[in-house]
Design a protein around this motif. Structure first.
Motif, PDB file in Angstrom:
ATOM      1  N   ASP A  11       0.810  -1.220   0.000  1.00 48.71           N
ATOM      2  CA  ASP A  11       0.000   0.000   0.000  1.00 48.71           C
ATOM      3  C   ASP A  11       0.842   1.269   0.000  1.00 48.71           C
ATOM      4  N   GLU A  12       2.159   1.118  -0.122  1.00 53.11           N
ATOM      5  CA  GLU A  12       3.038   2.277  -0.057  1.00 53.11           C
ATOM      6  C   GLU A  12       3.719   2.521  -1.397  1.00 53.11           C
ATOM      7  N   LEU A  13       4.146   3.763  -1.572  1.00 54.89           N
ATOM      8  CA  LEU A  13       4.913   4.171  -2.742  1.00 54.89           C
ATOM      9  C   LEU A  13       6.303   4.562  -2.263  1.00 54.89           C
ATOM     10  N   VAL A  14       7.302   3.802  -2.677  1.00 61.88           N
ATOM     11  CA  VAL A  14       8.667   3.974  -2.181  1.00 61.88           C
ATOM     12  C   VAL A  14       9.446   4.860  -3.144  1.00 61.88           C
ATOM     13  N   PRO A  15       9.982   5.995  -2.672  1.00 58.66           N
ATOM     14  CA  PRO A  15      10.667   6.926  -3.573  1.00 58.66           C
ATOM     15  C   PRO A  15      12.048   6.440  -3.990  1.00 58.66           C
ATOM     16  N   ALA A  16      12.424   6.762  -5.215  1.00 61.37           N
ATOM     17  CA  ALA A  16      13.767   6.511  -5.720  1.00 61.37           C
ATOM     18  C   ALA A  16      14.666   7.684  -5.329  1.00 61.37           C
ATOM     19  N   PRO A  17      15.989   7.527  -5.423  1.00 59.92           N
ATOM     20  CA  PRO A  17      16.889   8.633  -5.055  1.00 59.92           C
ATOM     21  C   PRO A  17      16.642   9.912  -5.848  1.00 59.92           C
ATOM     22  N   HIS A  18      16.243   9.814  -7.120  1.00 65.09           N
ATOM     23  CA  HIS A  18      16.040  11.022  -7.907  1.00 65.09           C
ATOM     24  C   HIS A  18      14.702  11.694  -7.622  1.00 65.09           C
ATOM     25  N   ALA A  19      13.965  11.209  -6.612  1.00 68.55           N
ATOM     26  CA  ALA A  19      12.749  11.895  -6.161  1.00 68.55           C
ATOM     27  C   ALA A  19      13.062  13.044  -5.217  1.00 68.55           C
ATOM     28  N   ARG A  20      14.316  13.290  -4.964  1.00 67.97           N
ATOM     29  CA  ARG A  20      14.702  14.367  -4.051  1.00 67.97           C
ATOM     30  C   ARG A  20      14.517  15.731  -4.722  1.00 67.97           C
ATOM     31  N   GLY A  21      14.411  16.760  -3.894  1.00 65.51           N
ATOM     32  CA  GLY A  21      14.247  18.113  -4.398  1.00 65.51           C
ATOM     33  C   GLY A  21      15.534  18.901  -4.343  1.00 65.51           C
ATOM     34  N   PRO A  22      15.472  20.202  -4.681  1.00 60.81           N
ATOM     35  CA  PRO A  22      16.684  21.025  -4.743  1.00 60.81           C
ATOM     36  C   PRO A  22      17.162  21.544  -3.401  1.00 60.81           C
ATOM     37  N   TRP A  23      16.333  21.475  -2.352  1.00 58.51           N
ATOM     38  CA  TRP A  23      16.686  22.111  -1.089  1.00 58.51           C
ATOM     39  C   TRP A  23      17.607  21.255  -0.231  1.00 58.51           C
ATOM     40  N   SER A  24      17.513  19.919  -0.370  1.00 54.11           N
ATOM     41  CA  SER A  24      18.319  19.021   0.449  1.00 54.11           C
ATOM     42  C   SER A  24      18.412  17.673  -0.258  1.00 54.11           C
ATOM     43  N   PRO A  25      19.554  16.982  -0.165  1.00 56.50           N
ATOM     44  CA  PRO A  25      19.711  15.720  -0.880  1.00 56.50           C
ATOM     45  C   PRO A  25      18.824  14.596  -0.371  1.00 56.50           C
ATOM     46  N   ASP A  26      18.246  14.731   0.833  1.00 59.20           N
ATOM     47  CA  ASP A  26      17.396  13.664   1.361  1.00 59.20           C
ATOM     48  C   ASP A  26      15.944  14.123   1.533  1.00 59.20           C
ATOM     49  N   MET A  27      15.563  15.193   0.847  1.00 61.96           N
ATOM     50  CA  MET A  27      14.215  15.741   0.981  1.00 61.96           C
ATOM     51  C   MET A  27      13.377  15.406  -0.254  1.00 61.96           C
ATOM     52  N   LEU A  28      12.196  14.869  -0.030  1.00 64.56           N
ATOM     53  CA  LEU A  28      11.277  14.555  -1.110  1.00 64.56           C
ATOM     54  C   LEU A  28      10.822  15.832  -1.812  1.00 64.56           C
ATOM     55  N   HIS A  29      10.835  15.830  -3.135  1.00 60.56           N
ATOM     56  CA  HIS A  29      10.454  17.028  -3.895  1.00 60.56           C
ATOM     57  C   HIS A  29       8.943  17.241  -3.813  1.00 60.56           C
ATOM     58  N   GLY A  30       8.547  18.479  -3.463  1.00 59.49           N
ATOM     59  CA  GLY A  30       7.134  18.792  -3.323  1.00 59.49           C
ATOM     60  C   GLY A  30       6.335  18.619  -4.600  1.00 59.49           C
ATOM     61  N   ARG A  31       6.964  18.821  -5.772  1.00 58.23           N
ATOM     62  CA  ARG A  31       6.229  18.689  -7.029  1.00 58.23           C
ATOM     63  C   ARG A  31       5.644  17.290  -7.193  1.00 58.23           C
ATOM     64  N   LEU A  32       6.326  16.288  -6.618  1.00 59.78           N
ATOM     65  CA  LEU A  32       5.862  14.915  -6.761  1.00 59.78           C
ATOM     66  C   LEU A  32       4.590  14.662  -5.958  1.00 59.78           C
ATOM     67  N   LEU A  33       4.402  15.408  -4.872  1.00 60.58           N
ATOM     68  CA  LEU A  33       3.185  15.238  -4.083  1.00 60.58           C
ATOM     69  C   LEU A  33       1.963  15.653  -4.891  1.00 60.58           C
ATOM     70  N   GLY A  34       2.091  16.732  -5.658  1.00 58.97           N
ATOM     71  CA  GLY A  34       0.990  17.138  -6.517  1.00 58.97           C
ATOM     72  C   GLY A  34       0.692  16.093  -7.570  1.00 58.97           C
ATOM     73  N   GLY A  35       1.746  15.507  -8.139  1.00 60.20           N
ATOM     74  CA  GLY A  35       1.543  14.456  -9.126  1.00 60.20           C
ATOM     75  C   GLY A  35       0.860  13.240  -8.535  1.00 60.20           C
ATOM     76  N   LEU A  36       1.274  12.837  -7.334  1.00 58.96           N
ATOM     77  CA  LEU A  36       0.652  11.679  -6.682  1.00 58.96           C
ATOM     78  C   LEU A  36      -0.808  11.948  -6.334  1.00 58.96           C
ATOM     79  N   ALA A  37      -1.091  13.175  -5.879  1.00 63.12           N
ATOM     80  CA  ALA A  37      -2.474  13.516  -5.549  1.00 63.12           C
ATOM     81  C   ALA A  37      -3.358  13.492  -6.793  1.00 63.12           C
TER      82      ALA A  37
END
Length: 257
Positions: A11-37
């Motif tokens: 039931d989970e979606l596991v992020p790949a390393p390139h799902a990170r954003g520009p602010w931090s190397p271990d931070m999920l990119h916010g743009r992807l949340l909109g896509g998932l929604a």
């Protein structure tokens, strides 16, 4: 390994390393949340003839690259309007939410309009996308105007990877991913981006045609560390809608929401 941003595991979606954003190397990119929604709402609540007219995505909490779950709920189901919400969570709690308005297609009124948004005069790109330094966007990006200069700012964008596993990207998911770029396009300065957006609201008059998305920054207002920006969204057939963002000053380069 899959090139998708997320891989489904139960039931989970596991992020790949390139799902990170520009602010931090271990931070999920916010743009992807909109896509998932958008993906979840489309899967559970869309139907032929019922078109996404608005998508609002609230990005109120940063998240590390943790597995994500998305839940949707139908708020209103009428003859011409359907409203649905999505909640995006990780093991740390809720990290974002979205609300969509879907409207029933019908006969369009004839006659001239007092205000018409013109098609822009930018042809489809024929050269390689920009690569940049530091964080490289995991999508194709063509800058058509200088970064952060006065006047309208323009880019062409195109997604490079699937969002989840090998699922084809639908038009609304492509637009939801691109809409987050309204923040850097409307808030950037010549020396960089000093705002991080808290949300974005995309309004659409018609579906996307093709894979290319043009984003044109047309406005910015800011005071006291708070800003709002607006863009017009295009495809190769012309304008298709708008996006508005709110943002907060981010004086520390790797600061958070």
């Amino acid at each position: 390994m899959s090139s998708a941003f997320f891989t489904r595991e139960k039931d989970e979606l596991v992020p790949a390393p390139h799902a990170r954003g520009p602010w931090s190397p271990d931070m999920l990119h916010g743009r992807l949340l909109g896509g998932l929604a958008a993906r979840a709402i489309e899967e559970h609540h869309a139907e032929p003839g019922l078109r996404f007219a608005r998508l609002t995505v609230d990005l109120f909490r940063n998240s590390p690259l943790l597995p994500v779950t998305v839940e949707t709920v139908l708020i209103r189901d009428g003859r011409r309007i359907r409203v649905a919400d999505a909640t995006i969570s990780t093991a740390q709690g809720v990290i974002g939410r979205a609300g969509a308005v879907l409207l029933r297609e019908g006969e369009h009124p004839e006659g001239e309009r007092a205000i018409v948004t013109p098609a822009w005069d930018e042809p489809a790109p024929d050269g390689p996308p920009v690569t940049g330094t530091g964080w490289t966007p995991p999508f194709d990006l063509w800058r058509l105007t200088p970064w952060g200069e006065p006047g309208p700012a323009r880019v062409w964008m195109r997604e490079r990877y699937p969002l989840v596993d090998d699922e084809p990207l639908t038009p609304i998911v492509r637009l939801a991913l691109a809409a987050d770029f309204a923040s850097p396009l409307s808030n950037a300065q010549p020396d960089g981006l000093r705002f991080i957006n808290a949300d974005y609201t995309m309004t659409l008059a018609r579906p996307l045609e093709g894979e290319l998305i043009g984003v044109e920054g047309t406005g910015h207002v800011g005071a006291g560390g708070v800003a709002t920006g607006q863009v017009t969204m295009h495809d190769t057939a012309g304008p298709l809608g708008f996006c508005v963002v709110t943002a907060v000053a981010n004086a520390v380069a790797l600061g958070g929401r």
